[in-house]
Design an enzyme around this catalytic site. Structure first.
Site, PDB file in Angstrom:
ATOM      1  N   LEU A  85      17.571  -3.079 -17.827  1.00  0.00           N
ATOM      2  CA  LEU A  85      18.746  -3.935 -17.738  1.00  0.00           C
ATOM      3  C   LEU A  85      19.091  -4.039 -16.261  1.00  0.00           C
ATOM      4  O   LEU A  85      19.261  -3.022 -15.584  1.00  0.00           O
ATOM      5  CB  LEU A  85      19.907  -3.323 -18.528  1.00  0.00           C
ATOM      6  CG  LEU A  85      21.106  -4.206 -18.886  1.00  0.00           C
ATOM      7  CD1 LEU A  85      20.678  -5.440 -19.670  1.00  0.00           C
ATOM      8  CD2 LEU A  85      22.126  -3.408 -19.691  1.00  0.00           C
ATOM      9  N   ASP A  86      19.171  -5.255 -15.728  1.00  0.00           N
ATOM     10  CA  ASP A  86      19.415  -5.453 -14.300  1.00  0.00           C
ATOM     11  C   ASP A  86      20.649  -4.701 -13.830  1.00  0.00           C
ATOM     12  O   ASP A  86      21.599  -4.507 -14.613  1.00  0.00           O
ATOM     13  CB  ASP A  86      19.603  -6.941 -13.986  1.00  0.00           C
ATOM     14  CG  ASP A  86      18.307  -7.725 -14.077  1.00  0.00           C
ATOM     15  OD1 ASP A  86      17.243  -7.091 -14.097  1.00  0.00           O
ATOM     16  OD2 ASP A  86      18.374  -8.970 -14.121  1.00  0.00           O
ATOM     17  N   PRO A  87      20.688  -4.276 -12.562  1.00  0.00           N
ATOM     18  CA  PRO A  87      21.873  -3.583 -12.031  1.00  0.00           C
ATOM     19  C   PRO A  87      23.165  -4.369 -12.235  1.00  0.00           C
ATOM     20  O   PRO A  87      24.214  -3.790 -12.514  1.00  0.00           O
ATOM     21  CB  PRO A  87      21.551  -3.416 -10.542  1.00  0.00           C
ATOM     22  CG  PRO A  87      20.057  -3.343 -10.502  1.00  0.00           C
ATOM     23  CD  PRO A  87      19.589  -4.298 -11.570  1.00  0.00           C
ATOM     24  N   ALA A  89      23.878  -6.291 -14.707  1.00  0.00           N
ATOM     25  CA  ALA A  89      24.233  -6.301 -16.125  1.00  0.00           C
ATOM     26  C   ALA A  89      24.766  -4.945 -16.581  1.00  0.00           C
ATOM     27  O   ALA A  89      24.551  -3.916 -15.958  1.00  0.00           O
ATOM     28  CB  ALA A  89      23.013  -6.690 -16.953  1.00  0.00           C
TER      29      ALA A  89
END
Length: 341
Positions: A85-87, A89
């Site tokens: 999960l992207d930083p 997000a």
């Protein structure tokens, strides 16, 4: 004779109550609610740190005994996560401990549910609010019905081109490394088929459309909801320090910040999609369909493979320091896995 049997039964009950097996099931899956500003790997590092600090805990001892590898002999438990999960997000990251890590492949390949905040009128290098401004576009011509029709056009199987700032590998190098180093790509990024199972509009700033109650519940409508570039680091109590994020956009001398709100048009959507879907790309493509540009400003993963925010199988980052809570979450998570398998 009966007295001796009663004594033996009592003795067995007492020994079982102190046995590590009281933490059974000892391995499996649970979920962590990742905050904005941290990488998914930080969750793995944090759990590893907690287990090392609690090596004498029956839960950790049993994990190491069941592993038996060289890693376990060094006191390191087996832990991993089921999908990055992207930083920027926040939300559900499925975690596996011990033999539970073998189930993680199915997690990353599963469908997911997100709530996303998009902003029309500005595009960025990263397709989200962490990037540099690259273009501006009109929004006055966009009505609520226009956006609803655009969402309908993206339901079902669609083609996506992953963003340049992504972890996809090309010739052994991550795409974001090409971008950060200013290197040309060996070839064009290939498109991929993804499935949008559901796409629902949750808010539109026309002054008459009430926002979906879930937006307030999950913090999208707070005054600080558009500050996703700033880390919201939890209060770790066991001396754990997350690794500093590399390549913050503000460190780039050529960084051009995106104008702050109220400019542009901000909306919210709920997306139920297949694995491999980039919500950043989806919002940018929706903007193009509407004759403008756009980027993602906030993203929350609310569900993955039956794991949901707020259920008993999901912990906050701080709660991972309580191994009894981890054990209970794993037991609940294993029930989730059985129900969804």
């Amino acid at each position: 004779m009966w007295a001796s049997r009663i004594l033996r039964a009592a003795s067995n009950a007492t020994s079982c109550s102190h046995s590590p097996l009281q933490h059974s099931p000892l391995t499996g899956l649970f979920a962590v609610n990742k905050p904005t500003g941290l990488t998914s790997t930080t969750i793995v590092d944090h759990l590893q740190h907690v287990c090392q600090r609690n090596r004498t805990h029956p839960f950790v001892q049993r994990l190491l005994e069941l592993d038996g590898s060289k890693r376990a002999k060094r006191g390191l438990v087996k832990v991993g996560h089921g999908g990055t999960l992207d930083p920027l997000a926040r939300g559900i990251v499925v975690v596996g401990l011990g033999a539970g890590t073998k189930q993680l492949h199915g997690m990353s390949a599963s469908s997911k549910v997100y709530i996303a905040e998009g902003r029309l009128g500005f595009s960025s290098t990263t397709l989200d609010c962490t990037g540099s401004l690259v273009a501006e576009g009109p929004t006055n011509h966009i009505a609520k019905q226009d956006l609803i029709q655009a969402l309908c056009a993206f339901k079902g199987e669609i083609l996506q081109t992953p963003p340049l700032y992504s972890a996809i590998s090309m010739d052994g190098k991550r795409l974001y490394d090409y971008a950060r180093e200013g290197l040309p790509l060996p070839r064009d990024i290939p498109t991929r088929k993804v499935q949008i199972h559901g796409l629902e509009l949750l808010s539109f700033p026309d002054g008459t459309t009430p926002p979906d109650p879930s937006l307030q519940q999950y913090g999208f409508l707070s005054e600080n909801s558009n500050t996703a570039t700033e880390p919201s680091t939890p209060s770790f109590t066991m001396g754990f320090k997350p690794k500093r994020m590399k390549h913050h956009p503000d460190e780039n001398p050529d960084h051009v910040p995106i104008p702050s709100t109220p400019e542009g048009l901000v909306f919210h959507i709920r997306v139920h999609c297949s694995s491999g879907t980039y919500i950043r790309t989806l919002i940018a493509d929706i903007a193009a369909h509407l004759g403008t540009v756009g980027h993602m400003t906030d993203l929350l993963r609310v569900e993955q493979s039956g794991f949901k925010l707020g259920d008993e199988a999901t912990l906050e980052m701080e709660e991972c320091e309580d191994l009894e809570k981890v054990g209970r979450a794993i037991q609940a998570g294993n029930r989730v896995s059985q129900e969804t398998s």
